[in-house]
Structure formats: structure tokens, C-alpha cells
Design a protein around this motif. Structure first.
Motif, mmCIF file in Angstrom:
data_model
loop_
_atom_site.group_PDB
_atom_site.id
_atom_site.type_symbol
_atom_site.label_atom_id
_atom_site.label_comp_id
_atom_site.label_asym_id
_atom_site.label_seq_id
_atom_site.Cartn_x
_atom_site.Cartn_y
_atom_site.Cartn_z
ATOM 1 N N ASP A 1 82.255 57.700 -18.699
ATOM 2 C CA ASP A 1 84.302 58.053 -18.564
ATOM 3 C C ASP A 1 83.946 59.300 -16.733
ATOM 4 O OD1 ASP A 1 81.919 60.938 -18.661
ATOM 5 O OD2 ASP A 1 84.294 61.501 -20.811
ATOM 6 N N GLY A 2 82.804 59.106 -16.562
ATOM 7 C CA GLY A 2 83.037 59.425 -15.217
ATOM 8 C C GLY A 2 82.720 58.650 -13.571
ATOM 9 N N THR A 3 83.404 57.801 -14.452
ATOM 10 C CA THR A 3 83.131 56.259 -13.311
ATOM 11 C C THR A 3 84.295 55.809 -13.361
ATOM 12 O OG1 THR A 3 81.955 55.353 -14.666
ATOM 13 C CG2 THR A 3 80.650 56.904 -12.656
ATOM 14 N N GLU A 4 85.170 55.629 -14.297
ATOM 15 C CA GLU A 4 86.423 54.815 -14.390
ATOM 16 C C GLU A 4 87.474 55.904 -14.982
ATOM 17 O OE1 GLU A 4 86.629 51.903 -13.688
ATOM 18 O OE2 GLU A 4 84.532 51.461 -12.604
ATOM 19 N N ALA A 5 88.297 54.673 -14.607
ATOM 20 C CA ALA A 5 89.970 55.266 -15.263
ATOM 21 C C ALA A 5 89.836 54.967 -17.134
ATOM 22 C CB ALA A 5 91.562 54.342 -14.771
ATOM 23 N N ALA A 6 90.750 55.766 -17.298
ATOM 24 C CA ALA A 6 91.009 55.757 -19.360
ATOM 25 C C ALA A 6 91.171 54.458 -19.448
ATOM 26 C CB ALA A 6 91.927 56.944 -20.021
ATOM 27 N N GLY A 7 90.183 54.090 -19.855
ATOM 28 C CA GLY A 7 90.542 51.852 -20.932
ATOM 29 C C GLY A 7 89.889 50.722 -19.623
ATOM 30 N N ALA A 8 89.348 51.430 -18.651
ATOM 31 C CA ALA A 8 88.555 50.511 -17.487
ATOM 32 C C ALA A 8 87.395 50.817 -18.517
ATOM 33 C CB ALA A 8 88.875 50.813 -16.375
ATOM 34 N N GLY A 9 85.940 50.215 -16.762
ATOM 35 C CA GLY A 9 84.497 50.395 -17.161
ATOM 36 C C GLY A 9 83.775 49.230 -17.684
ATOM 37 N N GLN A 10 82.583 49.749 -17.071
ATOM 38 C CA GLN A 10 81.323 48.709 -18.046
ATOM 39 C C GLN A 10 81.074 49.394 -19.341
ATOM 40 O OE1 GLN A 10 80.560 46.363 -17.073
ATOM 41 N NE2 GLN A 10 79.037 45.342 -17.776
ATOM 42 N N PRO A 11 80.970 48.394 -20.103
ATOM 43 C CA PRO A 11 80.517 49.122 -21.568
ATOM 44 C C PRO A 11 79.754 49.767 -21.687
ATOM 45 C CG PRO A 11 82.172 47.460 -21.801
ATOM 46 C CD PRO A 11 82.201 47.283 -20.327
ATOM 47 N N ILE A 12 79.236 50.502 -22.584
ATOM 48 C CA ILE A 12 77.413 51.120 -22.925
ATOM 49 C C ILE A 12 77.277 51.671 -23.840
ATOM 50 C CG2 ILE A 12 78.145 52.252 -20.108
ATOM 51 C CD1 ILE A 12 77.854 54.890 -21.677
ATOM 52 N N ALA A 13 78.182 51.702 -24.774
ATOM 53 C CA ALA A 13 78.095 51.382 -26.090
ATOM 54 C C ALA A 13 79.057 50.507 -27.087
ATOM 55 C CB ALA A 13 78.000 52.802 -26.662
ATOM 56 N N THR A 14 78.602 50.489 -28.109
ATOM 57 C CA THR A 14 79.593 49.547 -29.382
ATOM 58 C C THR A 14 79.738 49.565 -30.246
ATOM 59 O OG1 THR A 14 77.943 47.590 -29.572
ATOM 60 C CG2 THR A 14 80.220 47.604 -27.545
ATOM 61 N N ALA A 15 80.376 49.665 -31.075
ATOM 62 C CA ALA A 15 80.005 50.051 -32.858
ATOM 63 C C ALA A 15 81.471 49.568 -33.442
ATOM 64 C CB ALA A 15 80.552 51.482 -33.380
ATOM 65 N N MET A 16 81.414 48.570 -34.068
ATOM 66 C CA MET A 16 82.037 47.408 -35.265
ATOM 67 C C MET A 16 82.477 48.257 -36.634
ATOM 68 S SD MET A 16 82.100 43.537 -35.231
ATOM 69 C CE MET A 16 81.991 42.874 -33.777
ATOM 70 N N ALA A 17 83.465 48.277 -36.443
ATOM 71 C CA ALA A 17 83.883 48.973 -37.678
ATOM 72 C C ALA A 17 84.243 48.557 -39.068
ATOM 73 C CB ALA A 17 83.988 50.262 -37.794
ATOM 74 N N GLY A 18 84.581 48.090 -40.260
ATOM 75 C CA GLY A 18 85.767 47.704 -41.104
ATOM 76 C C GLY A 18 85.808 48.555 -42.396
ATOM 77 N N PHE A 19 86.813 48.354 -43.242
ATOM 78 C CA PHE A 19 87.198 49.180 -44.581
ATOM 79 C C PHE A 19 87.826 48.062 -44.788
ATOM 80 C CE2 PHE A 19 89.832 51.104 -47.044
ATOM 81 C CZ PHE A 19 88.790 51.657 -47.956
ATOM 82 N N ASP A 20 87.369 47.259 -46.298
ATOM 83 C CA ASP A 20 87.424 47.053 -47.723
ATOM 84 C C ASP A 20 88.242 47.203 -48.564
ATOM 85 O OD1 ASP A 20 85.630 47.580 -48.755
ATOM 86 O OD2 ASP A 20 84.442 45.770 -49.122
ATOM 87 N N GLY A 21 88.627 48.034 -48.567
ATOM 88 C CA GLY A 21 89.382 48.884 -49.783
ATOM 89 C C GLY A 21 88.840 49.533 -49.994
ATOM 90 N N HIS A 22 87.230 49.145 -50.719
ATOM 91 C CA HIS A 22 86.091 49.701 -50.930
ATOM 92 C C HIS A 22 85.136 50.964 -50.508
ATOM 93 C CE1 HIS A 22 83.997 50.140 -54.957
ATOM 94 N NE2 HIS A 22 82.557 50.057 -54.347
ATOM 95 N N ARG A 23 84.778 49.651 -49.869
ATOM 96 C CA ARG A 23 83.435 50.420 -48.835
ATOM 97 C C ARG A 23 83.615 50.498 -47.089
ATOM 98 N NH1 ARG A 23 82.438 53.515 -52.488
ATOM 99 N NH2 ARG A 23 80.980 52.857 -53.636
#
Length: 145
Positions: A51-73
Motif C-alpha cells: 500500500d505504500g507504492t501504488e494507487a489503490a487497486g494497482a501494484g505488484q501482488p505480494i500476498a494471496t488467499a483464495m477462499a470459498g464457501f459451499d454453504g456448509h464450510r
């Protein structure tokens, strides 16, 4: 770190991050995993950018998480933090955001899968309040990558 939804233009940088973090496997095409995720709850595919180098929504990804919800877990996959930025609690920030979003959907529990012997990652999740739940994960591939 600014956490935002994944954008298609993040693809190559995210795949490179996953490779750098040792998350990819020969039997899983990460680009196909991304394409599949973008068809279901794409707002739960989170990218952290400095968040210190680019405008909101831009910038090189430094971290990720892929989440999902199936209605149960809820499930969280592809939690990755650039090795150069590990130790800054960025993974904890991503997981907190994933938990917030999943709770907002009415998700009662999050499940994660950790490869056997990955003690460092086990320690990370235990620090966040996760514990073994007595279940043994099995898988069956339906579509070959």
C-alpha cells in the motif's frame, strides 16, 4: 498492505508468487485454478499489494488467499506471502480478511489443508487459532490439468 479482489492482470504475478512460495504442483495448472475460481465467488480471491507504492487497486501482488464457501464450510487455499515479506504478519492480515468475508456470508467454520510435514505452515495456522479437527483429507481428480 492493501487487500483487494484479484484482477485478471494479476495472473502472471500471482502464478510467479505461488511458484516462489512452493505452492504449485505439476498436476495442478495454476492458471486453470485461477480461471476456475473466477467463475465462482471471485470476490473471495484476495490479493495483497504494497500500500505504500501504488494507487489503490494497482501494484505488484505480494500476498494471496483464495477462499470459498459451499454453504456448509469455508475453505482457504493458495495462502502465499512473498518470501521477502514473510514475518510481517501479511498472511495473518489476509486470513483475517478471508474470515471477515466468510463470516459475512454466514460461514460457520473454515477448513484448510496443509501438506504433511509442513511444520512452519502448521505453526502459522495454529497461531491463528486453527487446530486439527480429526478429519483426514482425501482427493479424487475429476478433470486432468
Amino acid at each position: 498492505m492493501l487487500i483487494r479482489p484479484f484482477l485478471e492482470e494479476d495472473t502472471e504475478a500471482v502464478v510467479a508468487l505461488w511458484e516462489e512460495c512452493g505452492l504449485t504442483r505439476p498436476w495442478n495448472d495454476p492458471r486453470r485454478d485461477i480461471a476456475r475460481k473466477l467463475t465462482v465467488q471471485r470476490e473471495l480471491f484476495l490479493v495483497g499489494v504494497d500500500d505504500g507504492t501504488e494507487a489503490a487497486g494497482a501494484g505488484q501482488p505480494i500476498a494471496t488467499a483464495m477462499a470459498g464457501f459451499d454453504g456448509h464450510r469455508g475453505w482457504v487455499y493458495y495462502v502465499a506471502v512473498s518470501p521477502a515479506r514473510q514475518g510481517e504478519r501479511l498472511g495473518a492480515q489476509l486470513m483475517a480478511e478471508a474470515e471477515r468475508l466468510l463470516t459475512g456470508l454466514g460461514c460457520p467454520k473454515i477448513n484448510i489443508q496443509i501438506r504433511s510435514g509442513n511444520d512452519r505452515v502448521i505453526g502459522f495456522y495454529e497461531h491463528l487459532g486453527f487446530s486439527p479437527d480429526g478429519a483426514l483429507g482425501y482427493g479424487k481428480r475429476l478433470i486432468a490439468d
